[in-house]
Design a protein around this motif. Structure first.
Motif, PDB file in Angstrom:
ATOM      1  N   THR A 220     -20.558  27.694  -9.337  1.00 56.95           N
ATOM      2  CA  THR A 220     -21.468  27.505 -10.470  1.00 56.95           C
ATOM      3  C   THR A 220     -21.449  28.719 -11.388  1.00 56.95           C
ATOM      4  O   THR A 220     -21.382  28.582 -12.622  1.00 56.95           O
ATOM      5  N   VAL A 221     -21.488  29.912 -10.801  1.00 55.14           N
ATOM      6  CA  VAL A 221     -21.451  31.141 -11.616  1.00 55.14           C
ATOM      7  C   VAL A 221     -20.120  31.251 -12.348  1.00 55.14           C
ATOM      8  O   VAL A 221     -20.079  31.630 -13.531  1.00 55.14           O
ATOM      9  N   ILE A 222     -19.013  30.913 -11.676  1.00 53.45           N
ATOM     10  CA  ILE A 222     -17.704  30.936 -12.339  1.00 53.45           C
ATOM     11  C   ILE A 222     -17.693  29.956 -13.511  1.00 53.45           C
ATOM     12  O   ILE A 222     -17.203  30.273 -14.607  1.00 53.45           O
ATOM     13  N   GLY A 223     -18.238  28.750 -13.301  1.00 50.97           N
ATOM     14  CA  GLY A 223     -18.301  27.766 -14.387  1.00 50.97           C
ATOM     15  C   GLY A 223     -19.101  28.274 -15.571  1.00 50.97           C
ATOM     16  O   GLY A 223     -18.678  28.154 -16.729  1.00 50.97           O
ATOM     17  N   PHE A 224     -20.261  28.865 -15.297  1.00 50.08           N
ATOM     18  CA  PHE A 224     -21.086  29.428 -16.380  1.00 50.08           C
ATOM     19  C   PHE A 224     -20.351  30.558 -17.095  1.00 50.08           C
ATOM     20  O   PHE A 224     -20.399  30.663 -18.323  1.00 50.08           O
TER      21      PHE A 224
ATOM     22  N   ALA B  69     -15.552  21.309 -17.270  1.00 48.43           N
ATOM     23  CA  ALA B  69     -15.229  20.349 -16.206  1.00 48.43           C
ATOM     24  C   ALA B  69     -15.966  20.691 -14.917  1.00 48.43           C
ATOM     25  O   ALA B  69     -16.539  19.810 -14.257  1.00 48.43           O
ATOM     26  N   LEU B  70     -15.962  21.979 -14.576  1.00 47.16           N
ATOM     27  CA  LEU B  70     -16.639  22.418 -13.351  1.00 47.16           C
ATOM     28  C   LEU B  70     -18.143  22.188 -13.450  1.00 47.16           C
ATOM     29  O   LEU B  70     -18.778  21.658 -12.521  1.00 47.16           O
ATOM     30  N   LEU B  71     -18.733  22.552 -14.598  1.00 45.79           N
ATOM     31  CA  LEU B  71     -20.169  22.371 -14.769  1.00 45.79           C
ATOM     32  C   LEU B  71     -20.543  20.896 -14.861  1.00 45.79           C
ATOM     33  O   LEU B  71     -21.597  20.490 -14.375  1.00 45.79           O
ATOM     34  N   ALA B  72     -19.682  20.083 -15.483  1.00 42.47           N
ATOM     35  CA  ALA B  72     -19.955  18.647 -15.568  1.00 42.47           C
ATOM     36  C   ALA B  72     -20.016  18.024 -14.185  1.00 42.47           C
ATOM     37  O   ALA B  72     -20.881  17.179 -13.898  1.00 42.47           O
ATOM     38  N   LEU B  73     -19.117  18.466 -13.295  1.00 41.60           N
ATOM     39  CA  LEU B  73     -19.116  17.963 -11.919  1.00 41.60           C
ATOM     40  C   LEU B  73     -20.417  18.340 -11.212  1.00 41.60           C
ATOM     41  O   LEU B  73     -21.053  17.505 -10.542  1.00 41.60           O
ATOM     42  N   LEU B  74     -20.848  19.592 -11.394  1.00 42.01           N
ATOM     43  CA  LEU B  74     -22.072  20.056 -10.739  1.00 42.01           C
ATOM     44  C   LEU B  74     -23.310  19.377 -11.321  1.00 42.01           C
ATOM     45  O   LEU B  74     -24.228  19.009 -10.581  1.00 42.01           O
ATOM     46  N   VAL B  75     -23.329  19.214 -12.641  1.00 44.68           N
ATOM     47  CA  VAL B  75     -24.480  18.566 -13.280  1.00 44.68           C
ATOM     48  C   VAL B  75     -24.569  17.107 -12.857  1.00 44.68           C
ATOM     49  O   VAL B  75     -25.668  16.589 -12.589  1.00 44.68           O
ATOM     50  N   CYS B  76     -23.424  16.423 -12.777  1.00 46.32           N
ATOM     51  CA  CYS B  76     -23.433  15.028 -12.307  1.00 46.32           C
ATOM     52  C   CYS B  76     -23.954  14.940 -10.877  1.00 46.32           C
ATOM     53  O   CYS B  76     -24.734  14.044 -10.539  1.00 46.32           O
ATOM     54  N   ALA B  77     -23.521  15.879 -10.028  1.00 48.56           N
ATOM     55  CA  ALA B  77     -24.015  15.895  -8.648  1.00 48.56           C
ATOM     56  C   ALA B  77     -25.525  16.102  -8.621  1.00 48.56           C
ATOM     57  O   ALA B  77     -26.240  15.460  -7.836  1.00 48.56           O
ATOM     58  N   ALA B  78     -26.021  16.990  -9.498  1.00 49.69           N
ATOM     59  CA  ALA B  78     -27.460  17.256  -9.533  1.00 49.69           C
ATOM     60  C   ALA B  78     -28.239  16.043 -10.021  1.00 49.69           C
ATOM     61  O   ALA B  78     -29.269  15.672  -9.447  1.00 49.69           O
ATOM     62  N   LEU B  79     -27.749  15.418 -11.100  1.00 44.88           N
ATOM     63  CA  LEU B  79     -28.475  14.286 -11.684  1.00 44.88           C
ATOM     64  C   LEU B  79     -28.442  13.059 -10.782  1.00 44.88           C
ATOM     65  O   LEU B  79     -29.417  12.305 -10.698  1.00 44.88           O
TER      66      LEU B  79
END
Length: 266
Positions: A243-247, A7-17
């Protein structure tokens, strides 16, 4: 943990894309009349020392940082898998040369090795990505070589060899699919490590050049203004931390699900 990490990474990836379409301002646009403004209805997170919108730079920084990690992942997996498979399938002098080379790379701390390659290649994000990939491939080559030796000795691979299948076919059909889980676990545990490398090297001025929006650069730029506007340092630092916590959550969950016996190798 897997759901939380995803969920955390999906939020960050969506923000990036989606950054080119959702940033409210040009992340490089300066306006000295609006420098160091507090959060407001116009600038939700305020502005930096050059009047640039902080939210826009954070969102664009996600695009830069996560994009760099994605390229590093592709390079490390490609180099490590190809060289590890070659060593395991061909054996002999090929195996000896490649594994001695891997041993040399593994004796040097990865950050020191990355700094050496940047010194040889020059600065810039492309060279940072290459340097980080070259400093980490040996761990993957070692793992792939060991798994290849184990998998090629199993009955289905031996039967394929007796039936006349080439080494390439055996690797493609019987070896690589079986090791995908272990590679996913190791990569998942390393993604946060690579993110810190990218941010740290950019903080040192070895990666992207200002005014590019990148979290490490943003922290470095904001250091002189920490007492006046601490959020300029804390927000990109929090973005790196999340981001590191998500990874790490993703890597730990993958390890528990796919390979509970895999130990941290480095």
């Amino acid at each position: 943990m897997l759901r939380a990490g995803l969920a955390l990474l999906a939020l960050l990836v969506c923000a990036a894309l989606l950054a080119p379409w959702i940033v409210p301002f040009d992340p490089a646009e300066t306006d000295l009349a609006r420098r160091l403004m507090p959060p407001s209805a116009t600038h939700w997170l305020g502005t930096d020392h050059l009047g640039r919108d902080l939210l826009s730079r954070l969102l664009w920084g996600a695009r830069t940082s996560l994009g760099a990690v994605a390229v590093i992942l592709a390079l490390v997996l490609s180099i490590g898998t190809v060289l590890g498979c070659l060593a395991g399938l061909l054996g002999g002098w090929v195996d000896a040369v490649l594994m001695r080379l891997a041993d040399i790379f593994m004796t040097v701390p990865t950050l020191v090795l990355a700094l050496f390659f940047i010194g040889a290649l020059g600065t810039g994000m492309t060279n940072v990505i290459i340097a980080i990939a070259l400093s980490h491939w040996a761990f993957y080559a070692r793992l792939v070589r060991g798994l290849t030796l184990s998998l090629r000795a199993r009955e289905h691979a031996a039967a394929a060899r007796v039936a006349g299948a080439s080494r390439l076919d055996i690797a493609r059909r019987h070896v690589l699919p079986a090791m995908a889980g272990q590679l996913a676990v190791l990569a998942g545990l390393d993604l946060g490590h690579w993110m810190l490398h990218v941010a740290g090297l950019s903080f040192l001025g070895l990666g992207m050049e200002p005014p590019t929006a990148e979290w490490g650069i943003m922290i470095n730029d904001a250091r002189p203004f920490f007492r006046v506007a601490p959020m300029l340092v804390l927000l990109p630092g929090a973005a790196i931390l999340l981001t590191v916590i998500g990874f790490n959550l993703l890597g730990d969950a993958l390890r528990d699900r796919l390979d509970p016996f895999l130990e941290h190798s480095h």
